[in-house]
Design an enzyme around this catalytic site. Sequence first.
Site, PDB file in Angstrom:
ATOM      1  N   ASN A  55       9.065  25.336   6.478  1.00  0.00           N
ATOM      2  CA  ASN A  55       9.433  25.734   5.121  1.00  0.00           C
ATOM      3  C   ASN A  55       9.456  24.535   4.183  1.00  0.00           C
ATOM      4  O   ASN A  55       9.711  23.400   4.607  1.00  0.00           O
ATOM      5  CB  ASN A  55      10.819  26.379   5.102  1.00  0.00           C
ATOM      6  N   ARG A 115      22.404  35.961  -3.889  1.00  0.00           N
ATOM      7  CA  ARG A 115      22.786  36.209  -2.504  1.00  0.00           C
ATOM      8  C   ARG A 115      23.916  35.292  -2.064  1.00  0.00           C
ATOM      9  O   ARG A 115      24.906  35.744  -1.467  1.00  0.00           O
ATOM     10  CB  ARG A 115      21.576  36.026  -1.587  1.00  0.00           C
ATOM     11  N   ASP A 116      23.796  33.996  -2.353  1.00  0.00           N
ATOM     12  CA  ASP A 116      24.818  33.056  -1.917  1.00  0.00           C
ATOM     13  C   ASP A 116      26.124  33.264  -2.672  1.00  0.00           C
ATOM     14  O   ASP A 116      27.215  33.125  -2.104  1.00  0.00           O
ATOM     15  CB  ASP A 116      24.323  31.623  -2.102  1.00  0.00           C
ATOM     16  N   HIS A 175      23.853  28.833   5.214  1.00  0.00           N
ATOM     17  CA  HIS A 175      23.056  29.800   5.948  1.00  0.00           C
ATOM     18  C   HIS A 175      23.111  29.537   7.447  1.00  0.00           C
ATOM     19  O   HIS A 175      23.181  28.385   7.887  1.00  0.00           O
ATOM     20  CB  HIS A 175      21.600  29.748   5.471  1.00  0.00           C
ATOM     21  N   ARG A 206       0.810  -1.223   0.000  1.00  0.00           N
ATOM     22  CA  ARG A 206       0.000   0.000   0.000  1.00  0.00           C
ATOM     23  C   ARG A 206       0.837   1.263   0.000  1.00  0.00           C
ATOM     24  O   ARG A 206       0.393   2.324  -0.453  1.00  0.00           O
ATOM     25  CB  ARG A 206      -0.918   0.024   1.225  1.00  0.00           C
ATOM     26  N   GLN A 232       8.185  28.014  12.596  1.00  0.00           N
ATOM     27  CA  GLN A 232       7.982  28.212  11.161  1.00  0.00           C
ATOM     28  C   GLN A 232       8.301  26.914  10.439  1.00  0.00           C
ATOM     29  O   GLN A 232       9.221  26.183  10.826  1.00  0.00           O
ATOM     30  CB  GLN A 232       8.898  29.331  10.655  1.00  0.00           C
ATOM     31  N   LYS A 236      17.046  23.893  13.188  1.00  0.00           N
ATOM     32  CA  LYS A 236      16.264  23.340  12.082  1.00  0.00           C
ATOM     33  C   LYS A 236      16.174  21.822  12.193  1.00  0.00           C
ATOM     34  O   LYS A 236      17.103  21.164  12.656  1.00  0.00           O
ATOM     35  CB  LYS A 236      16.907  23.700  10.733  1.00  0.00           C
ATOM     36  N   TYR A 287      11.268  21.464   6.202  1.00  0.00           N
ATOM     37  CA  TYR A 287      11.955  21.644   7.473  1.00  0.00           C
ATOM     38  C   TYR A 287      11.235  22.656   8.354  1.00  0.00           C
ATOM     39  O   TYR A 287      10.589  23.574   7.874  1.00  0.00           O
ATOM     40  CB  TYR A 287      13.417  22.042   7.277  1.00  0.00           C
TER      41      TYR A 287
END
Length: 212
Positions: A49, A167-168, A62, A23, A47, A72, A132
């Site tokens: 994400n 940005r990175d 990060h 299943r 939060q 996280k 996460y």
Amino acid sequence: MKMTPLSIGGAWVIAPQVHGDARGQFLEWYRFDRLAEVVGHPLRFAQANLSVSAKDVVRGIHYADVPPGQAKYVTCVRGAVLDVIVDVRVGSPTFGRWEFVPLDDEDRHALYVAEGLGHGFVALTEDATLSYVCSQTYNPVGERAINPLDPTLGIEWPTDAPVLSDRDAAAPSLAEARGAGLLPDYARCTAYTAGLDAAHLAASPPTESRTR
């Protein structure tokens, strides 16, 4: 559910027990009580994400200012990624060390990353999807990044064509971030998590003694 610490303090790999038959599958991908047993306190759900990445996309490295930082709990719900933890805590015995952890939709492993640690990953498949939860909401003022291609850091990404965000790509090297005073302090990080441990212990109900 088995929890194994990495060589970098503050990070654990979680291997859930997967029940499967014709299943499909069922598993507990998170247990607050089991995590608290090894970490010292439960993860605050502030939060959640969802990240979807094309193959060869590299995200990270990060981290967030401590306090309060951002712990996280990460799992891959579709495809596969190679997750990386980087110790960016100045004064840590493993400062500058990084460690890979494979996450995919077969083993269903998860990863816990404590406050002050750097986190990133490379997508090994198309539409690699990470889910996460975080201990704090996004705070752009306190969010930081290290260039994932920093040659001194030397992360051995398994791709010849890494795809980075603007940005990175523009993020400083580890040495530049340290020189600018942008990295977390190890003593401050450990003191902060010790405070979370103490608050959890104080809030826990006392063990009742029983007589026969």
